[in-house]
Design an enzyme around this catalytic site. Structure first.
Site, PDB file in Angstrom:
ATOM      1  N   ASN A   9      26.298 -26.927 -36.192  1.00  0.00           N
ATOM      2  CA  ASN A   9      27.686 -26.603 -36.507  1.00  0.00           C
ATOM      3  C   ASN A   9      28.484 -27.894 -36.579  1.00  0.00           C
ATOM      4  O   ASN A   9      28.770 -28.512 -35.549  1.00  0.00           O
ATOM      5  CB  ASN A   9      28.251 -25.664 -35.422  1.00  0.00           C
ATOM      6  CG  ASN A   9      29.724 -25.349 -35.638  1.00  0.00           C
ATOM      7  OD1 ASN A   9      30.287 -25.592 -36.705  1.00  0.00           O
ATOM      8  ND2 ASN A   9      30.356 -24.803 -34.621  1.00  0.00           N
ATOM      9  N   LYS A  11      31.531 -28.190 -37.424  1.00  0.00           N
ATOM     10  CA  LYS A  11      32.939 -27.954 -37.085  1.00  0.00           C
ATOM     11  C   LYS A  11      33.844 -28.654 -38.105  1.00  0.00           C
ATOM     12  O   LYS A  11      33.515 -28.682 -39.282  1.00  0.00           O
ATOM     13  CB  LYS A  11      33.214 -28.371 -35.637  1.00  0.00           C
ATOM     14  CG  LYS A  11      32.252 -27.702 -34.647  1.00  0.00           C
ATOM     15  CD  LYS A  11      32.616 -27.929 -33.210  1.00  0.00           C
ATOM     16  CE  LYS A  11      31.623 -27.228 -32.298  1.00  0.00           C
ATOM     17  NZ  LYS A  11      31.999 -27.341 -30.866  1.00  0.00           N
ATOM     18  N   HIS A  93      32.818 -17.697 -32.665  1.00  0.00           N
ATOM     19  CA  HIS A  93      32.732 -18.922 -31.867  1.00  0.00           C
ATOM     20  C   HIS A  93      33.941 -19.010 -30.949  1.00  0.00           C
ATOM     21  O   HIS A  93      35.050 -18.600 -31.303  1.00  0.00           O
ATOM     22  CB  HIS A  93      32.670 -20.139 -32.797  1.00  0.00           C
ATOM     23  CG  HIS A  93      32.283 -21.407 -32.098  1.00  0.00           C
ATOM     24  ND1 HIS A  93      33.168 -22.130 -31.334  1.00  0.00           N
ATOM     25  CD2 HIS A  93      31.100 -22.067 -32.040  1.00  0.00           C
ATOM     26  CE1 HIS A  93      32.543 -23.189 -30.838  1.00  0.00           C
ATOM     27  NE2 HIS A  93      31.289 -23.170 -31.251  1.00  0.00           N
ATOM     28  N   GLU A  95      35.821 -21.316 -30.149  1.00  0.00           N
ATOM     29  CA  GLU A  95      36.969 -22.048 -30.698  1.00  0.00           C
ATOM     30  C   GLU A  95      37.776 -21.182 -31.644  1.00  0.00           C
ATOM     31  O   GLU A  95      39.001 -21.329 -31.738  1.00  0.00           O
ATOM     32  CB  GLU A  95      36.474 -23.336 -31.377  1.00  0.00           C
ATOM     33  CG  GLU A  95      35.952 -24.353 -30.377  1.00  0.00           C
ATOM     34  CD  GLU A  95      34.998 -25.367 -30.952  1.00  0.00           C
ATOM     35  OE1 GLU A  95      34.473 -26.171 -30.171  1.00  0.00           O
ATOM     36  OE2 GLU A  95      34.775 -25.363 -32.188  1.00  0.00           O
ATOM     37  N   GLU A 163      26.819 -19.394 -25.913  1.00  0.00           N
ATOM     38  CA  GLU A 163      27.448 -20.692 -25.741  1.00  0.00           C
ATOM     39  C   GLU A 163      28.499 -20.610 -24.633  1.00  0.00           C
ATOM     40  O   GLU A 163      29.635 -20.191 -24.874  1.00  0.00           O
ATOM     41  CB  GLU A 163      28.132 -21.147 -27.035  1.00  0.00           C
ATOM     42  CG  GLU A 163      27.195 -21.543 -28.144  1.00  0.00           C
ATOM     43  CD  GLU A 163      27.922 -22.380 -29.192  1.00  0.00           C
ATOM     44  OE1 GLU A 163      27.447 -23.479 -29.487  1.00  0.00           O
ATOM     45  OE2 GLU A 163      28.969 -21.950 -29.688  1.00  0.00           O
ATOM     46  N   GLY A 169      30.723 -29.317 -25.838  1.00  0.00           N
ATOM     47  CA  GLY A 169      31.338 -30.618 -26.020  1.00  0.00           C
ATOM     48  C   GLY A 169      31.722 -31.336 -24.741  1.00  0.00           C
ATOM     49  O   GLY A 169      32.384 -32.374 -24.787  1.00  0.00           O
ATOM     50  N   SER A 209      26.311 -28.489 -25.521  1.00  0.00           N
ATOM     51  CA  SER A 209      25.827 -29.807 -25.102  1.00  0.00           C
ATOM     52  C   SER A 209      24.304 -29.931 -25.178  1.00  0.00           C
ATOM     53  O   SER A 209      23.668 -30.512 -24.292  1.00  0.00           O
ATOM     54  CB  SER A 209      26.326 -30.141 -23.693  1.00  0.00           C
ATOM     55  OG  SER A 209      27.738 -30.237 -23.668  1.00  0.00           O
TER      56      SER A 209
END
Length: 250
Positions: A9, A11, A93, A95, A163, A169, A209
């Site tokens: 991904n 992003k 996701h 985000e 996730e 991240g 990560s």
């Protein structure tokens, strides 16, 4: 046998110059023993799909609208993404859930839209650090899975990606026991809903990560069928060793 999947991904990263990374990746893995998917920003889907057309590398998208068309300025529909060359789309996701206030119901509608357009939906689930510390992880995962996954889901058109939000991240990674617990729970939940045989066909990815240094340990965990990789997928230098680690786990 579930075919392993390494998904990247990108992003909100990448320009035309970044496509050289795809060329390098294709050269490094001309005949992979697993599926490899890169989800670049929408601006690069057409070029990326064209570049990888004669290779095993697949191209996906990072989101889609729940409608097939209409007055939705700035949005992209699943049929548009398929027409551009995408074969899969990331949905739900964290985000998107956080930054765009996407509810489980909206995510379910998007997954249905992806299925209708014959795209593979990669449904993302995960708990926050506060939820993890409050021992709510499995309850959160159960709710997200139940409410975000429509009845049109099959092992052929849907992938589930766990996730944990607190690991995305941050450099933090759950223990192997924590990952194993959630993935076993997901498999059981899918079995309760779709039947054991059908549930065994769903691919379950871990994301958060994932790096060359920890990939082999993660891929050795039962019910982990691959990874959804963020930052480490931006360069072939970092993503290629993850792909190799997953091939070695087959």
């Amino acid at each position: 046998m579930r075919r392993k999947l390494a998904a990247g991904n990108w992003k909100m990263n990448g320009t035309n110059a970044s496509l050289t990374e795809l060329q390098t990746l294709i050269s490094a893995h001309p005949a992979p023993q697993i599926d490899i998917l890169i989800c670049p920003p929408a601006t690069l889907i057409v070029q990326a799909a064209g570049l990888s057309a004669d290779s095993p590398l697949q191209i996906g998208a990072q989101d889609c609208h729940s409608a097939a068309s209409g007055a939705h300025t700035g949005d992209l529909s699943a049929p548009m993404l398929a027409d551009a060359g995408a074969t899969a789309v990331l949905l739900g996701h964290s985000e998107r859930r956080q930054d765009h206030n996407e509810s489980n119901g909206l995510v379910a509608n998007k997954v249905s839209a992806a299925h209708a357009a014959r795209l593979i939906a990669i449904l993302c689930l995960g708990e926050s650090l506060a939820q993890r510390e409050a021992a709510q992880t499995l309850d959160v995962i159960a709710d997200q899975l139940r409410q975000s996954l429509p009845d049109t889901a099959t092992a052929a058109n849907t992938v589930i990606a766990y996730e944990p939000i607190w690991a995305i991240g941050t450099g933090l990674t759950p223990s192997t026991a924590q990952i194993a617990e959630v993935h076993a729970f997901l498999r059981a939940q899918l079995g309760d809903r779709f039947g054991r045989d059908a549930a065994m066909g769903f691919r379950l990815l871990y994301g958060g990560s994932v790096k060359p240094g920890n990939a082999a340990d993660i891929f050795a965990i039962p019910n982990v069928d691959g990874a959804l990789v963020g930052g480490a997928s931006l360069t072939a230098h970092d993503f290629s060793p993850i792909i190799t680690a997953l091939e070695n786990a087959v």
